[in-house]
Design a protein around this motif. Sequence first.
Motif, PDB file in Angstrom:
ATOM      1  N   GLY A   1      55.639  38.588  26.162  1.00  0.00           N
ATOM      2  CA  GLY A   1      55.875  39.919  27.266  1.00  0.00           C
ATOM      3  C   GLY A   1      55.162  40.490  27.830  1.00  0.00           C
ATOM      4  N   ARG A   2      55.197  41.429  28.827  1.00  0.00           N
ATOM      5  CA  ARG A   2      53.768  42.592  28.796  1.00  0.00           C
ATOM      6  C   ARG A   2      54.447  43.620  29.671  1.00  0.00           C
ATOM      7  NH1 ARG A   2      52.976  41.381  34.691  1.00  0.00           N
ATOM      8  NH2 ARG A   2      52.134  39.831  35.413  1.00  0.00           N
ATOM      9  N   PHE A   3      53.301  45.097  29.981  1.00  0.00           N
ATOM     10  CA  PHE A   3      53.601  45.127  31.050  1.00  0.00           C
ATOM     11  C   PHE A   3      52.151  45.713  31.810  1.00  0.00           C
ATOM     12  CE2 PHE A   3      53.686  50.217  32.263  1.00  0.00           C
ATOM     13  CZ  PHE A   3      54.641  49.508  33.625  1.00  0.00           C
ATOM     14  N   ALA A   4      51.486  45.714  32.464  1.00  0.00           N
ATOM     15  CA  ALA A   4      50.716  45.717  33.460  1.00  0.00           C
ATOM     16  C   ALA A   4      49.982  46.590  34.332  1.00  0.00           C
ATOM     17  CB  ALA A   4      49.933  44.080  33.814  1.00  0.00           C
ATOM     18  N   PRO A   5      50.580  47.777  34.200  1.00  0.00           N
ATOM     19  CA  PRO A   5      49.909  48.619  35.075  1.00  0.00           C
ATOM     20  C   PRO A   5      48.517  48.556  35.996  1.00  0.00           C
ATOM     21  CG  PRO A   5      49.914  50.119  32.881  1.00  0.00           C
ATOM     22  CD  PRO A   5      50.161  48.446  32.812  1.00  0.00           C
ATOM     23  N   SER A   6      48.356  49.146  37.301  1.00  0.00           N
ATOM     24  CA  SER A   6      47.075  49.319  37.639  1.00  0.00           C
ATOM     25  C   SER A   6      46.840  51.286  37.440  1.00  0.00           C
ATOM     26  CB  SER A   6      47.195  49.805  39.294  1.00  0.00           C
ATOM     27  OG  SER A   6      47.520  48.226  39.513  1.00  0.00           O
ATOM     28  N   PRO A   7      45.057  51.275  36.582  1.00  0.00           N
ATOM     29  CA  PRO A   7      44.728  52.951  36.545  1.00  0.00           C
ATOM     30  C   PRO A   7      45.092  53.508  37.458  1.00  0.00           C
ATOM     31  CG  PRO A   7      43.209  51.155  35.842  1.00  0.00           C
ATOM     32  CD  PRO A   7      44.220  50.322  36.633  1.00  0.00           C
TER      33      PRO A   7
ATOM     34  N   VAL B   1      45.537  46.744  31.376  1.00  0.00           N
ATOM     35  CA  VAL B   1      45.226  47.360  32.354  1.00  0.00           C
ATOM     36  C   VAL B   1      44.862  46.510  33.288  1.00  0.00           C
ATOM     37  CG1 VAL B   1      43.927  49.374  32.967  1.00  0.00           C
ATOM     38  CG2 VAL B   1      44.861  49.250  30.588  1.00  0.00           C
ATOM     39  N   GLU B   2      45.174  46.767  34.475  1.00  0.00           N
ATOM     40  CA  GLU B   2      44.668  46.442  35.639  1.00  0.00           C
ATOM     41  C   GLU B   2      43.851  47.017  36.092  1.00  0.00           C
ATOM     42  OE1 GLU B   2      47.892  43.844  37.823  1.00  0.00           O
ATOM     43  OE2 GLU B   2      47.676  42.545  35.379  1.00  0.00           O
ATOM     44  N   ASP B   3      42.600  47.284  35.803  1.00  0.00           N
ATOM     45  CA  ASP B   3      41.524  47.445  36.688  1.00  0.00           C
ATOM     46  C   ASP B   3      40.719  47.173  37.030  1.00  0.00           C
ATOM     47  OD1 ASP B   3      40.636  46.222  34.624  1.00  0.00           O
ATOM     48  OD2 ASP B   3      39.760  48.397  33.419  1.00  0.00           O
TER      49      ASP B   3
ATOM     50  N   ALA C   1      40.677  38.652  42.587  1.00  0.00           N
ATOM     51  CA  ALA C   1      41.815  39.116  43.007  1.00  0.00           C
ATOM     52  C   ALA C   1      42.884  38.687  42.112  1.00  0.00           C
ATOM     53  CB  ALA C   1      42.010  37.838  44.908  1.00  0.00           C
ATOM     54  N   TYR C   2      43.790  39.866  42.443  1.00  0.00           N
ATOM     55  CA  TYR C   2      45.130  40.629  41.537  1.00  0.00           C
ATOM     56  C   TYR C   2      45.656  39.124  41.627  1.00  0.00           C
ATOM     57  CZ  TYR C   2      49.706  40.905  41.380  1.00  0.00           C
ATOM     58  OH  TYR C   2      51.313  40.856  40.425  1.00  0.00           O
ATOM     59  N   ASN C   3      45.949  38.319  42.723  1.00  0.00           N
ATOM     60  CA  ASN C   3      46.788  37.301  42.068  1.00  0.00           C
ATOM     61  C   ASN C   3      46.149  35.943  41.397  1.00  0.00           C
ATOM     62  OD1 ASN C   3      49.438  37.244  43.824  1.00  0.00           O
ATOM     63  ND2 ASN C   3      48.120  36.661  45.477  1.00  0.00           N
TER      64      ASN C   3
ATOM     65  N   ALA D   1      44.026  36.976  38.778  1.00  0.00           N
ATOM     66  CA  ALA D   1      43.717  37.112  37.385  1.00  0.00           C
ATOM     67  C   ALA D   1      44.763  37.276  36.904  1.00  0.00           C
ATOM     68  CB  ALA D   1      43.307  39.065  37.848  1.00  0.00           C
ATOM     69  N   VAL D   2      45.799  38.047  37.397  1.00  0.00           N
ATOM     70  CA  VAL D   2      47.604  37.884  36.591  1.00  0.00           C
ATOM     71  C   VAL D   2      47.606  36.642  36.529  1.00  0.00           C
ATOM     72  CG1 VAL D   2      49.147  37.230  38.722  1.00  0.00           C
ATOM     73  CG2 VAL D   2      49.435  39.421  36.980  1.00  0.00           C
ATOM     74  N   VAL D   3      47.566  35.772  37.352  1.00  0.00           N
ATOM     75  CA  VAL D   3      47.338  34.535  36.643  1.00  0.00           C
ATOM     76  C   VAL D   3      46.536  33.583  35.627  1.00  0.00           C
ATOM     77  CG1 VAL D   3      48.166  31.800  36.819  1.00  0.00           C
ATOM     78  CG2 VAL D   3      48.284  33.543  39.082  1.00  0.00           C
TER      79      VAL D   3
ATOM     80  N   VAL E   1      57.915  40.185  33.803  1.00  0.00           N
ATOM     81  CA  VAL E   1      58.771  41.072  33.837  1.00  0.00           C
ATOM     82  C   VAL E   1      58.141  42.649  35.030  1.00  0.00           C
ATOM     83  CG1 VAL E   1      60.648  42.769  33.761  1.00  0.00           C
ATOM     84  CG2 VAL E   1      60.158  40.986  31.916  1.00  0.00           C
ATOM     85  N   ARG E   2      58.751  42.787  36.101  1.00  0.00           N
ATOM     86  CA  ARG E   2      57.776  43.850  36.670  1.00  0.00           C
ATOM     87  C   ARG E   2      58.392  44.195  38.073  1.00  0.00           C
ATOM     88  NH1 ARG E   2      53.334  39.523  38.756  1.00  0.00           N
ATOM     89  NH2 ARG E   2      54.970  37.671  39.954  1.00  0.00           N
ATOM     90  N   GLY E   3      58.292  45.175  39.002  1.00  0.00           N
ATOM     91  CA  GLY E   3      59.280  45.585  39.851  1.00  0.00           C
ATOM     92  C   GLY E   3      59.292  44.413  41.304  1.00  0.00           C
TER      93      GLY E   3
HETATM   94  N1  GLU Z   1      48.775  45.757  38.229  1.00  0.00           N
HETATM   95  C1  GLU Z   1      50.536  45.368  39.118  1.00  0.00           C
HETATM   96  C2  GLU Z   1      50.925  46.592  39.763  1.00  0.00           C
HETATM   97  O1  GLU Z   1      50.600  48.103  39.401  1.00  0.00           O
HETATM   98  C3  GLU Z   1      51.891  45.193  38.216  1.00  0.00           C
HETATM   99  C4  GLU Z   1      51.154  43.122  38.265  1.00  0.00           C
HETATM  100  C5  GLU Z   1      52.181  42.217  37.688  1.00  0.00           C
HETATM  101  O2  GLU Z   1      52.675  43.089  36.568  1.00  0.00           O
HETATM  102  O3  GLU Z   1      52.666  41.312  37.725  1.00  0.00           O
HETATM  103  O4  GLU Z   1      51.905  47.559  40.423  1.00  0.00           O
END
Ligand code: GLU
Length: 306
Positions: A4-10, A40-42, A175-177, A179-181, A193-195
Amino acid sequence: MTAGRFAPSPTGELHVGNLRTAIVAWLFARSTGRQFLLRVEDLDRVRAGAEEAQLAELTAVGLTWDGEVTRQSDRQAHYDDAVTRLRRADHLFECFCTRRDIAEAASAPHVLPGHYPGTCRNLSEAEREAARRVRPAALRLRTDVGQYEIRDVLHGGYTGAVDDFVVVRNDGVPAYNLAVVVDDAQQGIDQVVRGDDLLSSAPRQAYLGSLLGLPPVEYAHVPLALNPERRRLAKRDGAVTLEALAAEGWEAAAVRSLILRSLGLPDTSLDAALGAFDPFRLPREPWIVDPSHLSSTDAATVPPNR
Ligand code: GLU
């Protein structure tokens, strides 16, 4: 390995809502025997120092992760590879539209709100050639499904719209979509798992993953933290970051306890919460955070360093 992961944007400090999502992602991963990765989604907006601050905040609430932190800015080769594969399979088209072009064309009655109106989908080579002289192209996915269904632990089956979304921006940035995939699959992440603000993006991402031949992931979109006006919690709402709360007498451990209580979990430690964690008993409603009520008296009721 599954993870699993957490992927914050800095883009700034994490607030209590972001920390809560990180804790939930950790609980999901650890309770299912998965590794927990931090990415880190930078690729987009970056605030100097934000990454270091966020990692320190995650550590302060007791979270640990496996392996090195990864950064999207180091992973361009993986995105290029996916774009090459999509291009070869004729899943991409060049789009020269400005935001304004899209807004104007999208007001036509047959276009769904927020959807790409298809302007550049079928340009001839001569038209593309002429357009390239005016501005660089973005790359959009040529989709033919309209909608796509995903499975979400908290939402069950969820079907959402899939339009011809951008996979490479016209400045060449993935694009985010995309990169994330690409990252989730390449990093062995099979639990996202995310918001729940990203729930409506999941069908696009899952559809793109299917075109790339990637295995489906398990999603869990968790309710966000909202302010008393039921808008997404933000720093301007008051003392909602660890730093601001510390100035009001809150230790990080007390903030963690507050978050765990908001999840209906034992608040003494992350391990105690892990022992009691049951995804199906997570609150299904947003967490309303009223910073004016997060007074130091509340902090004082939680013994320090518990
Ligand atoms: N980096 C995104 C954000 O901080 C989250 C991306 C994701 O969890 O897929 O909103």
